[in-house]
Design an enzyme around this catalytic site. Structure first.
Site, PDB file in Angstrom:
ATOM      1  N   GLU A   1       1.137  -0.379  -5.121  1.00 38.34           N
ATOM      2  CA  GLU A   1       0.043   0.559  -5.332  1.00 38.34           C
ATOM      3  C   GLU A   1       0.612   1.972  -5.464  1.00 38.34           C
ATOM      4  O   GLU A   1       0.231   2.881  -4.728  1.00 38.34           O
ATOM      5  CB  GLU A   1      -0.958   0.491  -4.170  1.00 38.34           C
ATOM      6  CG  GLU A   1      -2.240   1.282  -4.394  1.00 38.34           C
ATOM      7  CD  GLU A   1      -2.635   2.181  -3.228  1.00 38.34           C
ATOM      8  OE1 GLU A   1      -3.699   2.794  -3.303  1.00 38.34           O
ATOM      9  OE2 GLU A   1      -1.868   2.272  -2.256  1.00 38.34           O
TER      10      GLU A   1
ATOM     11  N   ASP B   1       0.825  -1.203   0.000  1.00 43.61           N
ATOM     12  CA  ASP B   1       0.000   0.000   0.000  1.00 43.61           C
ATOM     13  C   ASP B   1       0.865   1.260   0.000  1.00 43.61           C
ATOM     14  O   ASP B   1       1.804   1.388   0.792  1.00 43.61           O
ATOM     15  CB  ASP B   1      -0.899  -0.019   1.242  1.00 43.61           C
ATOM     16  CG  ASP B   1      -1.837   1.163   1.304  1.00 43.61           C
ATOM     17  OD1 ASP B   1      -2.786   1.205   0.502  1.00 43.61           O
ATOM     18  OD2 ASP B   1      -1.622   2.049   2.156  1.00 43.61           O
TER      19      ASP B   1
END
Length: 528
Positions: free
Chosen positions: A242, A200
């Site tokens: 990401e 993330d």
């Protein structure tokens, strides 16, 4: 070079809380996912990606982590997780989990110790300042709710730095102890059997004055260290990044094949919807033209929708306004610089349009990722706050609460129950029984995609066609494939290259030209 497992894989993004409640408490859980693995095997996905399952106050649906080494009690235990991974592996399905490197919850014991005592070793786990004027060139990501990247902490007597919500203080990667800690977190989950991580928000790990504090050299240096560490534990583990950036900026996250294995192709996604709205393939052609080649063994992850809003960060202001007007006419459908809607409602539940976008997803370069429930055309609830309307319970059948939980239990969020997308009309059981349902169509697409490795190869060749048609060749070592996609509401005739083509769906042969029906698609293989 032989393909790695992820280069032609189909991923399935799964929100554990929303999937299936096995213990009748209103929340989906890991054992519930385990009970539905046969369904995922039927669908044909290769890898499930679990949204955060860690202990958390859930101010950001689990991305605010309070303990990197545990499982939220709503979801089960570490032993439940271990059993889920083993059960998935027994069915040939891999499992990756979200790993949030950038920040913790403000409820994490590290931050609680840091704010309580300037002399605590955890003080330097975070980024503190006596002023909120540092790093002024860094953008504010959640403009709707945050006015600054700094928040004053009365107990600590200083400001702390955060790139996302103020309840998510950023970790200080200039501290070697933080780097070591996050390597240990990765080791912990890899030794439990996980097949990798969806990493993330990696662009924001370091801060430097005079920069926008994104994509810094120090960040890439740490990610190379992280990759090498992961490979020592499991050489086949995947790092799916990401980095929500332009393709040329994302390229650095692959390094020389020694950083991330994959990254989501964020700018491609809105252009698929733009091309459909404008009945013109040009946005897709242009973004792929500026997409750089990747090192061997790397791959793009492609998607239509996910657990977040449909981001419009990387389109022009004019296109953003057009997309809002076209796809999100109601203000509640909009969030940040994006649209908070599921796939089927975005496309007015038009089966042809839904299948057309899936055709592009499965035949353009990259490894496709599906969002739970989109394979049956689930709806959304724009009246729930933030992104919660995209994260409602999975609709398994037409029993109370869509079969997600027991009839006498109140689920964590209301099941969709409107006349179009309600669980009585849209559910897995109903579509399993109908061979012509969207579920069976998506399953067939996945089966065909996996049977032809050329779809996992890089690059494509655009074919001459009306601008309303996205027509291209995909070439592999042993086969040449063709994909035709009509973005318009009128029939379109496409002149094919010389040779004969066999349909990948039914084996029928065509040559010369082919007429696509409105929003029609056709996949073929060169046979002569």
């Amino acid at each position: 070079m032989p393909q790695s497992w992820y280069q032609n894989a189909v991923f399935y993004e799964l929100y554990v809380r929303a999937f299936y409640d096995s213990n009748r408490d209103g929340h989906g859980d890991l054992r519930g996912v385990m009970q539905k693995l046969d369904y995922l095997q039927f669908l044909g996905v290769d890898c499930i990606w679990l949204l955060p399952i860690y202990p958390s106050p859930l101010k950001d649906d689990g991305y605010d982590i309070a303990d990197f080494y545990g499982v939220h009690p709503d979801y089960g235990t570490l032993e439940d997780f271990r059993e889920l991974v083993e059960a998935a592996h027994a069915r040939g399905i891999r499992v990756i989990t979200d790993l949030v490197l950038n920040h913790t919850s403000d409820q994490h014991p590290w931050f609680q110790a840091a704010r309580a005592d300037r002399n605590s070793p955890y003080r330097d786990y975070y980024v503190w300042s006596d002023t909120d004027q540092r790093y002024k060139d860094a953008r504010i990501i959640f403009l709707d709710v945050e006015k600054s990247n700094w928040t004053w902490d009365e107990q600590a007597g200083q400001y702390y730095w955060h790139r996302f919500y103020s309840s998510q203080p950023d970790l200080n990667y200039d501290n070697p102890a933080v780097q070591e800690e996050m390597l240990n977190v990765a080791r912990f989950w890899l030794e439990l059997g996980v097949d990798g991580f969806r990493v993330d928000a990696p662009p924001y790990l370091f801060e430097r004055e005079g920069t926008n504090c994104e994509n810094l050299p120090e960040t890439h240096a740490f990610l190379k260290t992280f990759r090498a560490f992961v490979e020592q534990i499991n050489p086949e583990a995947l790092l799916l990044s990401e980095a929500n950036q332009w393709p040329e900026d994302v390229r650095a996250y692959f390094g020389d094949g020694d950083e991330m294995h994959m990254n989501f192709h964020f700018p491609l996604m809105p252009r698929l919807f733009q091309a459909l709205a404008q009945k013109d393939r040009t946005p897709i052609v242009e973004i792929l033209a500026r997409t750089p080649d990747l090192p061997p063994g790397c791959q793009w992850a492609t998607f239509l929708r996910c657990h977040d809003e449909l981001t419009l960060e990387m389109v022009s202001p004019e296109v953003r306004q057009f997309m809002w007007d076209f796809y999100a006419p109601e203000p509640r459908m909009r969030l940040n610089l994006g649209i908070r809607r599921r796939l089927a409602p975005l496309l007015d539940n038009d089966r042809g349009k839904i299948e057309l976008l899936y055709s592009l997803l499965f035949t353009l370069p990259g490894a496709p990722t599906l969002y739970y429930g989109d394979e049956i055309g689930m709806g959304d609830n724009i009246w729930l706050p933030d992104r919660d309307g995209l994260r409602t319970p999975m609709q398994w059948d037409d029993s109370p609460h869509a079969g997600f939980t027991a009839a006498d239990v109140t689920p964590y969020a209301p099941v969709i129950d409107d006349p179009v997308f309600g669980y009585r009309q849209v559910n897995v059981a109903r579509q399993m029984a109908d061979p012509h349902s969207l579920l069976h169509t998506i399953r067939d697409m996945i089966r065909i995609r996996k049977a032809h490795p050329a779809f996992g190869e890089p690059g494509l060749t655009w074919l001459p066609a009306p601008h309303e048609v996205a027509a291209f060749l995909r070439e592999g070592a042993d086969e040449t494939l063709i994909s035709l996609n009509n973005l318009s509401d009128r029939p379109q005739r496409v002149q094919l290259p010389s040779g004969r083509f066999a349909s990948l769906f039914d084996g029928s042969l065509i040559d010369g030209a082919y007429t696509l029906p409105p929003y029609g698609h056709w996949w073929g293989k060169v046979v002569a």
